[in-house]
Design a protein around this motif. Structure first.
Motif, short mmCIF file in Angstrom:
data_model
loop_
_atom_site.label_atom_id
_atom_site.label_comp_id
_atom_site.label_asym_id
_atom_site.label_seq_id
_atom_site.Cartn_x
_atom_site.Cartn_y
_atom_site.Cartn_z
N ALA A 199 14.32 63.78 50.55
CA ALA A 199 15.44 62.99 50.04
C ALA A 199 15.53 63.02 48.52
N ASP A 200 14.38 63.17 47.83
CA ASP A 200 14.38 63.11 46.37
C ASP A 200 14.37 64.49 45.71
N SER A 201 14.55 65.55 46.48
CA SER A 201 14.61 66.90 45.89
C SER A 201 15.90 67.10 45.11
N PHE A 202 15.83 67.95 44.10
CA PHE A 202 17.04 68.39 43.41
C PHE A 202 17.50 69.67 44.10
N VAL A 203 18.73 69.66 44.60
CA VAL A 203 19.20 70.76 45.45
C VAL A 203 20.29 71.57 44.74
N VAL A 204 19.97 72.83 44.48
CA VAL A 204 20.99 73.81 44.07
C VAL A 204 21.48 74.47 45.35
N GLY A 205 22.78 74.57 45.52
CA GLY A 205 23.31 75.13 46.75
C GLY A 205 24.34 76.21 46.53
N THR A 206 24.57 76.98 47.58
CA THR A 206 25.68 77.93 47.60
C THR A 206 26.17 78.06 49.03
N VAL A 207 27.42 78.49 49.19
CA VAL A 207 28.04 78.62 50.51
C VAL A 207 28.81 79.93 50.56
N ASN A 236 26.94 89.64 45.30
CA ASN A 236 26.05 89.65 44.13
C ASN A 236 24.88 88.69 44.31
N LEU A 237 24.31 88.69 45.51
CA LEU A 237 23.31 87.69 45.86
C LEU A 237 21.93 87.98 45.27
N ASP A 238 21.60 89.25 45.00
CA ASP A 238 20.33 89.54 44.34
C ASP A 238 20.26 88.82 43.00
N TYR A 239 21.33 88.95 42.24
CA TYR A 239 21.41 88.27 40.94
C TYR A 239 21.28 86.76 41.11
N LEU A 240 21.98 86.21 42.09
CA LEU A 240 21.95 84.76 42.29
C LEU A 240 20.54 84.30 42.66
N CYS A 241 19.88 85.04 43.54
CA CYS A 241 18.52 84.65 43.95
C CYS A 241 17.55 84.67 42.78
N ARG A 242 17.63 85.71 41.97
CA ARG A 242 16.71 85.79 40.83
C ARG A 242 17.01 84.71 39.79
N VAL A 252 14.99 72.79 45.24
CA VAL A 252 15.09 73.78 46.30
C VAL A 252 16.47 74.46 46.22
N PHE A 253 16.57 75.61 46.88
CA PHE A 253 17.83 76.35 46.93
C PHE A 253 18.32 76.32 48.37
N LEU A 254 19.46 75.67 48.58
CA LEU A 254 20.06 75.54 49.91
C LEU A 254 21.18 76.57 50.05
N VAL A 255 21.05 77.46 51.01
CA VAL A 255 22.03 78.52 51.24
C VAL A 255 22.70 78.29 52.59
N VAL A 256 24.00 78.11 52.58
CA VAL A 256 24.77 77.87 53.80
C VAL A 256 25.64 79.09 54.08
N GLY A 257 25.41 79.73 55.19
CA GLY A 257 26.16 80.93 55.54
C GLY A 257 25.26 81.91 56.27
N SER A 258 25.85 82.99 56.74
CA SER A 258 25.09 84.00 57.45
C SER A 258 25.62 85.37 57.06
N GLY A 259 24.84 86.40 57.35
CA GLY A 259 25.26 87.75 57.02
C GLY A 259 24.08 88.67 56.83
N MET A 263 23.90 68.74 48.37
CA MET A 263 23.65 69.47 47.12
C MET A 263 23.86 68.58 45.90
N ASP A 264 23.16 68.95 44.82
CA ASP A 264 23.36 68.29 43.53
C ASP A 264 24.14 69.18 42.56
N LEU A 265 24.16 70.46 42.84
CA LEU A 265 24.73 71.45 41.92
C LEU A 265 25.08 72.70 42.73
N PHE A 266 26.18 73.35 42.38
CA PHE A 266 26.63 74.52 43.13
C PHE A 266 26.53 75.76 42.26
#
Length: 386
Positions: free
Chosen positions: A199-207, A215-221, A234-241, A278-281
């Protein structure tokens, strides 16, 4: 509505077609979606599927998660031929897009084309991609647009781009609308509990779709560099592929495997809750024609960090509702922008307020009304010419 991608496929085109079709029906119109078959059709709500005609298609074309409709007009369902449409709305310049043109010509009905996609960014899905192939698909989409009665661009950036490429058909800018209230009302803590985020984690997310063109390699790094300085994040990733496995490998190689949460494809209330968690996108794609997920994130009150690109610059205002970095920004610069927002609650609060105000400009009601007004103009013009 003639589209080569639709539910349960995850992507901007499928969501756009569904959103507009649903809003047209709410306004009292009949809207029939013609789309290829896809795996997992049983996951689509039967109420949605009642208004869809599926056509035979090759599944998982060239290893992708796309279906490619077999280009045989004779395979069209009698329901399509007997629908007596006032407008055929094409969402691609090939396959079912070709069918829309033929049906429009045969029936004396206007054809609208939405230029959803920068097709040159997707040539890696075909055998032997090359610069020549990129030129070919750009010329093909321009030629197709000029065969239509009207063209919709999802953003001003795309309208300017396609006019520069030679589109002479009338172009109207109409983004896909979002349900602002729904995205603002997600239960983030419920989603965190469901996927195991404290509950207290800071969450960076993307969808979004997890695919090479994003351009996900860049985003992950970039996000990984930020996480190394924030042990509570933590990094929350919503989606599939197809890129999901590679994303996991990148985080594992950097000793951050336990800080990546791949939540898979989400829709409806689950998607609203995911944004709420998420706290930030964060976003790094150059292939967008409309920053749809950015507008959704802002409706949820999220500041955004993204690279300057088509679709993005219509939604993101640097320093107002997030940070827009130059297209050539280094990964540590992207990580630094994330850190600047994460470190200062006052900065974050101001960006959140502006983000919510921005989202109001992308409401479903506003966007569907613009599209219906365009249809009505075309129908009147077509009637005068008969």
């Amino acid at each position: 509505m003639m589209t080569n991608t639709y539910l349960p496929h995850v992507g901007g085109v499928a969501r756009s077609v569904h959103t507009f079709a649903e809003d047209y029906r709410k306004a009292g119109h009949e809207a029939l979606v013609v789309a290829p078959t896809f795996p997992d059709l049983e996951s689509v709500d039967p109420e949605i599927e009642k208004n869809v005609v599926r056509v035979p298609a090759v599944q998982k074309f060239n290893g992708s998660d796309f279906s490619v409709r077999l280009p045989l007009l004779s395979m069209l369902h009698p329901r399509v031929l007997g629908f007596e449409a006032d407008v055929f709305h094409s969402h691609h310049p090939f396959l079912l897009g070709d069918t829309a043109l033929r049906l429009g010509a045969d029936n004396g009905v206007p054809v609208v084309f939405t230029h959803h996609t920068l097709y040159e960014e997707y040539v890696h899905y075909v055998p032997f991609p090359s610069k020549r192939m990129e030129s070919f698909v750009m010329e093909m989409s321009t030629h197709y647009a000029n065969l239509c009665d009207a063209v919709i661009a999802p953003s001003e950036s795309i309208a300017k781009l396609i006019r520069g490429r030679g589109v002479e058909a009338p172009v109207t800018v109409i983004p896909t609308g979002i349900d602002v209230a729904a995205f603002a009302g997600g239960d983030g803590q419920r989603f965190r509990r469901a996927v195991g985020i404290p509950a207290d984690s800071f969450v960076v997310g993307t969808v979004g779709r997890l695919a090479e063109e994003k351009n996900l390699d860049y985003l992950c790094r970039s996000v990984g560099a930020f996480l190394k300085d924030r042990p509570d994040a933590v990094f929350l990733v919503v989606g599939s592929g197809p890129s999901a496995g590679k994303m996991k490998r990148i985080f594992t190689e950097h000793g951050l495997g336990d800080r990546l949460v791949l939540a898979g494809k989400r829709s409806g209330s689950d998607l609203y809750d995911a944004y709420g968690a998420m706290d930030l996108f964060a976003f790094s794609s150059f292939s967008e024609t409309q920053g749809l997920v950015l507008a959704e994130a802002m409706a949820a009150g999220l500041p955004v960090v993204a690279l300057d690109a088509s679709g993005v610059r219509e939604v993101l205002r640097d320093g107002k509702n997030g940070f827009m970095l130059p297209a050539a920004a280094k990964e540590d610069e992207f990580a630094g922008a994330l850190a600047k927002i994460a470190a200062n609650e006052g900065v974050r609060a101001g960006l959140r307020k502006e983000a919510r105000l921005t989202a109001d400009h992308f409401s479903r009601e506003t966007c569907s009304a613009k599209a219906l007004a365009l249809y009505e103009d075309l129908v009147r013009e077509s009637a005068r010419e008969r």
